[in-house]
Design a protein around this motif. Sequence first.
Motif, short mmCIF file in Angstrom:
data_model
loop_
_atom_site.label_atom_id
_atom_site.label_comp_id
_atom_site.label_asym_id
_atom_site.label_seq_id
_atom_site.Cartn_x
_atom_site.Cartn_y
_atom_site.Cartn_z
N TYR A 122 42.17 41.22 48.74
CA TYR A 122 42.80 42.49 48.37
C TYR A 122 43.42 42.39 46.98
CZ TYR A 122 45.54 46.82 49.04
OH TYR A 122 46.07 48.08 48.93
N ALA A 123 43.99 41.24 46.65
CA ALA A 123 44.55 41.03 45.31
C ALA A 123 43.46 41.17 44.25
CB ALA A 123 45.20 39.66 45.22
N GLN A 124 42.27 40.62 44.53
CA GLN A 124 41.17 40.74 43.58
C GLN A 124 40.73 42.21 43.44
OE1 GLN A 124 38.09 37.88 44.14
NE2 GLN A 124 36.80 38.69 42.50
N PHE A 125 40.67 42.90 44.57
CA PHE A 125 40.33 44.32 44.53
C PHE A 125 41.32 45.09 43.64
CE2 PHE A 125 41.40 48.54 46.14
CZ PHE A 125 40.18 49.19 46.09
N LEU A 126 42.61 44.83 43.83
CA LEU A 126 43.64 45.55 43.07
C LEU A 126 43.55 45.23 41.58
CD1 LEU A 126 46.54 45.08 45.62
CD2 LEU A 126 45.47 47.26 45.01
N GLU A 130 50.36 44.87 39.12
CA GLU A 130 51.61 44.52 39.80
C GLU A 130 51.38 44.40 41.30
OE1 GLU A 130 54.49 43.53 38.54
OE2 GLU A 130 53.49 43.64 36.59
N GLU A 131 50.62 45.33 41.87
CA GLU A 131 50.30 45.24 43.29
C GLU A 131 49.45 44.01 43.59
OE1 GLU A 131 49.16 49.14 45.23
OE2 GLU A 131 49.15 49.75 43.12
N SER A 132 48.53 43.72 42.67
CA SER A 132 47.67 42.55 42.84
C SER A 132 48.50 41.26 42.87
CB SER A 132 46.65 42.49 41.70
OG SER A 132 45.88 41.31 41.79
N HIS A 179 42.82 31.04 44.00
CA HIS A 179 42.55 32.48 44.08
C HIS A 179 43.82 33.29 43.83
CE1 HIS A 179 38.69 31.33 45.85
NE2 HIS A 179 38.29 32.54 45.58
N SER A 180 44.97 32.75 44.21
CA SER A 180 46.23 33.47 43.99
C SER A 180 46.63 33.48 42.52
CB SER A 180 47.35 32.84 44.83
OG SER A 180 47.07 32.94 46.20
N ALA A 181 46.09 32.56 41.75
CA ALA A 181 46.40 32.52 40.32
C ALA A 181 45.49 33.45 39.52
CB ALA A 181 46.26 31.09 39.79
N GLU A 182 44.34 33.82 40.08
CA GLU A 182 43.39 34.67 39.35
C GLU A 182 44.01 35.99 38.88
OE1 GLU A 182 39.91 33.90 38.59
OE2 GLU A 182 40.92 31.99 38.92
N PRO A 183 44.80 36.69 39.72
CA PRO A 183 45.39 37.95 39.24
C PRO A 183 46.29 37.76 38.02
CG PRO A 183 45.47 37.86 41.62
CD PRO A 183 45.04 36.51 41.17
N TYR A 184 46.94 36.59 37.91
CA TYR A 184 47.77 36.33 36.72
C TYR A 184 46.89 36.24 35.48
CZ TYR A 184 51.85 35.52 39.65
OH TYR A 184 52.90 35.70 40.51
N LEU A 185 45.74 35.60 35.62
CA LEU A 185 44.80 35.51 34.49
C LEU A 185 44.27 36.90 34.14
CD1 LEU A 185 43.28 33.62 32.57
CD2 LEU A 185 41.54 33.34 34.33
#
Length: 633
Positions: free
Chosen positions: A431-435, A442-444, A464-470
């Motif tokens: 879901y984080a990747q989708f967002l 921010e939601e991601s 995978h949890s670090a990908e949204p930061y990138l």
Amino acid sequence: MAPHVRASRVLQFGTFEVDLRAGDLRKSGARIRLQEQPFQILTMLLEKPGEVITREELQQKLWPADTFVDFDDGLNTAIKKLRDTLGDSADSPRFIETLPRRGYRFIYPVNGARAPADVQVLPMTWWRRRWAAGLLALTALLAAALLSNVGGLRDRITGRTGVGPIDSVAVLPCKNLTGDPEQDFLADGLTDVLTTHLAQVKSLIVPSVTSSMYFKGERKKLSEIARELSVEAMVEPSVQRSGDRLLVNVQLIHAQTDRHLWAKSYEVEPKNVQALLPAVAAEILEAMNVQVTPEEKSRLSRSRETTPEANEAYLRGNYHFRKGTDADRAKAHEYFEKAIEKDPNFALAYANLAVLRAHGGFFRAGAGPLEDRTQTREWAQKAVELDDTLAEPHAALAWIAMMDWNWIGAEQEFRRAIELNPNLPVARTWYAQFLSCMRRFEESLAQAEIARRLDPVSPDTSVHSAEPYLDAGRVDEAIESYRKVLELEPNYHIAHHSLARAYIEKGMYQQAIEELEKAMALGGRDSLSLGVLAHAYGKAGRRQEALKLVSELLHRPNGEHVPPWRPLAIAYSGLGDKDKAFAVLETAYERRRGALFELNSQPLYAPLRADPRFQDLVRRIGLPLSGTSPPTP
């Protein structure tokens, strides 16, 4: 010192009779079942009534140095079983007295012998002279004990644990005490299923089984493990043979105080272990004073019985699924299909098979052919049809909808998966990747942090949890996360690959090239790594080396069963060859493949974003343009 009683092999105490030679325990003439280790402890205590049998003596006799079992846990469990059988209590012992940190002593007269001096019953004349004073003193002591809750007395009387509602718990790896390493899959499966049941409760934080399994075989203190997993309580299960049946032991421990809040043993046939666990989870939740909604109670009480053969195949599939390598994923696939073959109505097998195939792994996410996507969707839909309370098939359907560019449908399915199991890390990371694709960063990031909390020691979830930061441009924070993973797992090639992409964003091309070379040395020359390496070479001005890798991508055998459009687009992006990059992306668009859902969030496409062709492609896919509102369900 009390005399030893080795001369007699039949010993009596109270209504109990023990035949040491035959290994029998009887009560009022009726034979009572007692396992081997508790019986041996009873024998040692009876042979020296009134004397302290030290923990060291018990360890030397029953847990020799080459035994790979935690001694403290094993002894505590065996003593508890012995006391339960005798109807004894640790707090007010009639038979077995505990001497903290020293050992145990049998305090009841054996074969009519006189009780030891320090535990003798006082003469009646003494009691008559002092009864009034003693009764008053006892009343005062009892009142003080209740007021201060000494030894948890008030809690036991009131039925409370004394620690208030617990909002976080981890299920530790189930100990396989069967003596057969081939049964590890059964023990791991018990951990997995029990975790899944507890994780369905919204008011409870339950770290994933992946994080729990990280501590398998570890000798750390419970308080240390609890700190690493950020939980208040721990569930410790074990499984062992009891004839042709299994004995499942479960205990709940308050991590900060190391206090046992609840424990119970269940003797079941192997085929009924799966059906037993919902009831075990319900008892654990009650012991923790957790608020459980009527809907959650209904889900927990739902029966998921299957055949023994199907259940074994399913558990073996999960065992390999967790390992995460390509070879293990292939084995997991075989076992899940075998489980379905043995039981065509096995919803959990369909669900996990759908999750396994939906994503395709880090390097092949969204890259599978359309026919694979159709098959995966059918598995997920079948799982939902059989059991609509499972979160996993909804997560799989969400990912498939995302690959189909059905953004509204994807978000609906992600939300449903999280509603059913708020503690499912894969639903949170996907879901984080989708967002991120929706540019709702921010939601991601919020979803990524929840996933990290649920699965704190899993390298896969951490990456995978670090990908949204990138994706959000917070590159330094992403780099810090990747480096932390590599400190714990220096050979985890996916972390090297991700760190390389972060270095590219920082303009640290040589470091990125070195990390990609490490990733490929550890994990093989996959197409995506070749494309990213070509991108790094192109950005570093090493054009010929980049073009050599492009040639390799164009001419390599199609061992990954998918044309390398995604890696080629990334390579051409780094080389600044926009015409070729868009030609590849258009082909991927026509074939509806190539992970185009990440077009709007993948930093490696940044050199293309100012081109009108990029905005046109984003619009046709249905992704939100930069600065516009995304579609909402």
